[in-house]
Design an enzyme around this catalytic site. Structure first.
Site, PDB file in Angstrom:
ATOM      1  N   HIS A  97       0.529   3.284  -1.974  1.00 50.60           N
ATOM      2  CA  HIS A  97       0.619   2.397  -3.126  1.00 50.60           C
ATOM      3  C   HIS A  97       0.986   3.214  -4.363  1.00 50.60           C
ATOM      4  CE1 HIS A  97      -0.342  -0.299  -6.389  1.00 50.60           C
ATOM      5  NE2 HIS A  97      -0.117  -1.256  -5.527  1.00 50.60           N
ATOM      6  N   GLU A 169       7.877  -2.347  -3.277  1.00 52.09           N
ATOM      7  CA  GLU A 169       7.154  -2.598  -4.522  1.00 52.09           C
ATOM      8  C   GLU A 169       7.726  -1.708  -5.611  1.00 52.09           C
ATOM      9  OE1 GLU A 169       3.047  -4.331  -3.108  1.00 52.09           O
ATOM     10  OE2 GLU A 169       2.846  -2.319  -3.897  1.00 52.09           O
TER      11      GLU A 169
HETATM   12  P1  13P Z   1       0.498  -7.066  -9.153  1.00 52.14           P
HETATM   13  O1  13P Z   1       0.778  -8.298  -8.289  1.00 52.14           O
HETATM   14  O2  13P Z   1      -0.747  -7.205  -9.951  1.00 52.14           O
HETATM   15  O3  13P Z   1       1.698  -6.664  -9.947  1.00 52.14           O
HETATM   16  O4  13P Z   1       0.199  -5.880  -8.122  1.00 52.14           O
HETATM   17  C1  13P Z   1       1.051  -5.749  -7.022  1.00 52.14           C
HETATM   18  C2  13P Z   1       0.579  -4.722  -6.101  1.00 52.14           C
HETATM   19  O5  13P Z   1       0.176  -3.639  -6.495  1.00 52.14           O
HETATM   20  C3  13P Z   1       0.594  -5.060  -4.675  1.00 52.14           C
HETATM   21  O6  13P Z   1       0.310  -3.935  -3.904  1.00 52.14           O
END
Ligand code: 13P
Length: 262
Positions: A97, A169
């Protein structure tokens, strides 16, 4: 073909008592919703895993860890191993992450070791991938994604590729005001599938699930899940309350019955 996924990482939110409340509220909000065509996961903090496992027992919701160590056991103060996650009832573990990379100095060579360890323990790694704002501005997004995904998978045989879940992401869209635009997401997901096809073969490209995460909400989620190469939504803030996650789960379940690529 690719079973869609609705998932949430709670990050450092929802202790054990909240986990019970969340599970009860989620079950209630999803009464009558057919989730049989999708996978659903919740990633609680470590100290809530036991409560979440009990609260979601006999439900379609699987639980997972938000991180783990690359070793089984030993002198690693403050760490949690893959066998411990398995024992706690986890099916998944989130790796790489962006908050782990940014604040805790994790790197993809380290992530590769964790992927190998998770796979050996029978966990499904959810491997996060994404470029920074500076890399995006330099036009390097696909190059960065390629390096990240190929490093993460380097220890795995080709035929095990689709046993992992990838999560695109973009680092600049996490915890932000807005998600990446649907066009931008479509281009990155298509690039990831091209990279998989080229380096891990046709089956890997067709079968590996790629989630989108980064400022997903019930409002923008509908459009994002319609993108051909987006196989699920991975949500932070908008799913820290059960009602928000229930809306995301409904969106993914409804899309699942429509999307040909699934
Ligand atoms: P947000 O949806 O709060 O932007 O976070 C996304 C995330 O870190 C998913 O792993």
């Amino acid at each position: 073909m690719r079973r869609p996924i609705a998932g949430t990482g709670w990050k450092m939110n929802n202790g054990a008592a909240d986990a019970y409340r969340y599970a009860a509220a989620l079950k209630q909000a999803l009464t009558g919703v057919d989730v049989s065509g999708i996978d659903v996961f919740v990633l609680p903090p470590f100290t809530s895993l036991h409560a979440a496992g009990a609260a979601f027992a006999n439900s379609p919701v699987a639980i997972g860890g938000q991180n783990m160590h690359w070793d089984d056991a030993g002198g690693w103060t403050g760490e949690i191993s893959a066998p411990m996650l398995v024992e706690a009832g986890c099916r998944y573990v989130e790796l790489a992450h962006s908050e782990r990379l940014q604040h805790f100095g994790e790197t993809y060579p380290l992530v590769r070791r964790k992927v190998d360890q998770a796979m050996a323990a029978g966990l499904v790694p959810i491997i996060c991938l994404g470029e920074t704002a500076a890399e995006k501005a330099a036009g390097r997004a696909d190059e960065v994604l390629s390096e990240q995904v190929l490093t993460s998978l380097a220890g795995q045989p080709i035929e095990r590729t689709a046993d992992v879940v990838l999560a695109y992401e973009p680092r600049w869209a996490i915890g932000a005001a807005d998600a990446a635009s649907p066009e931008y997401v479509a281009a990155r997901h298509a690039a990831l599938r091209r990279i998989l096809r080229e380096h891990r073969g046709e089956n890997a490209a067709l079968e590996t699930r790629i989630l989108y995460g980064g400022s997903v909400t019930p409002e923008n989620g509908k459009e994002l899940i319609e993108i051909e190469d987006v196989d699920g939504l991975f949500v932070g803030r908008a799913a820290w309350k059960a009602e928000g996650f229930a809306r995301i789960v409904k969106i993914v379940s409804e899309a699942a019955s429509r999307k040909k690529s699934f």
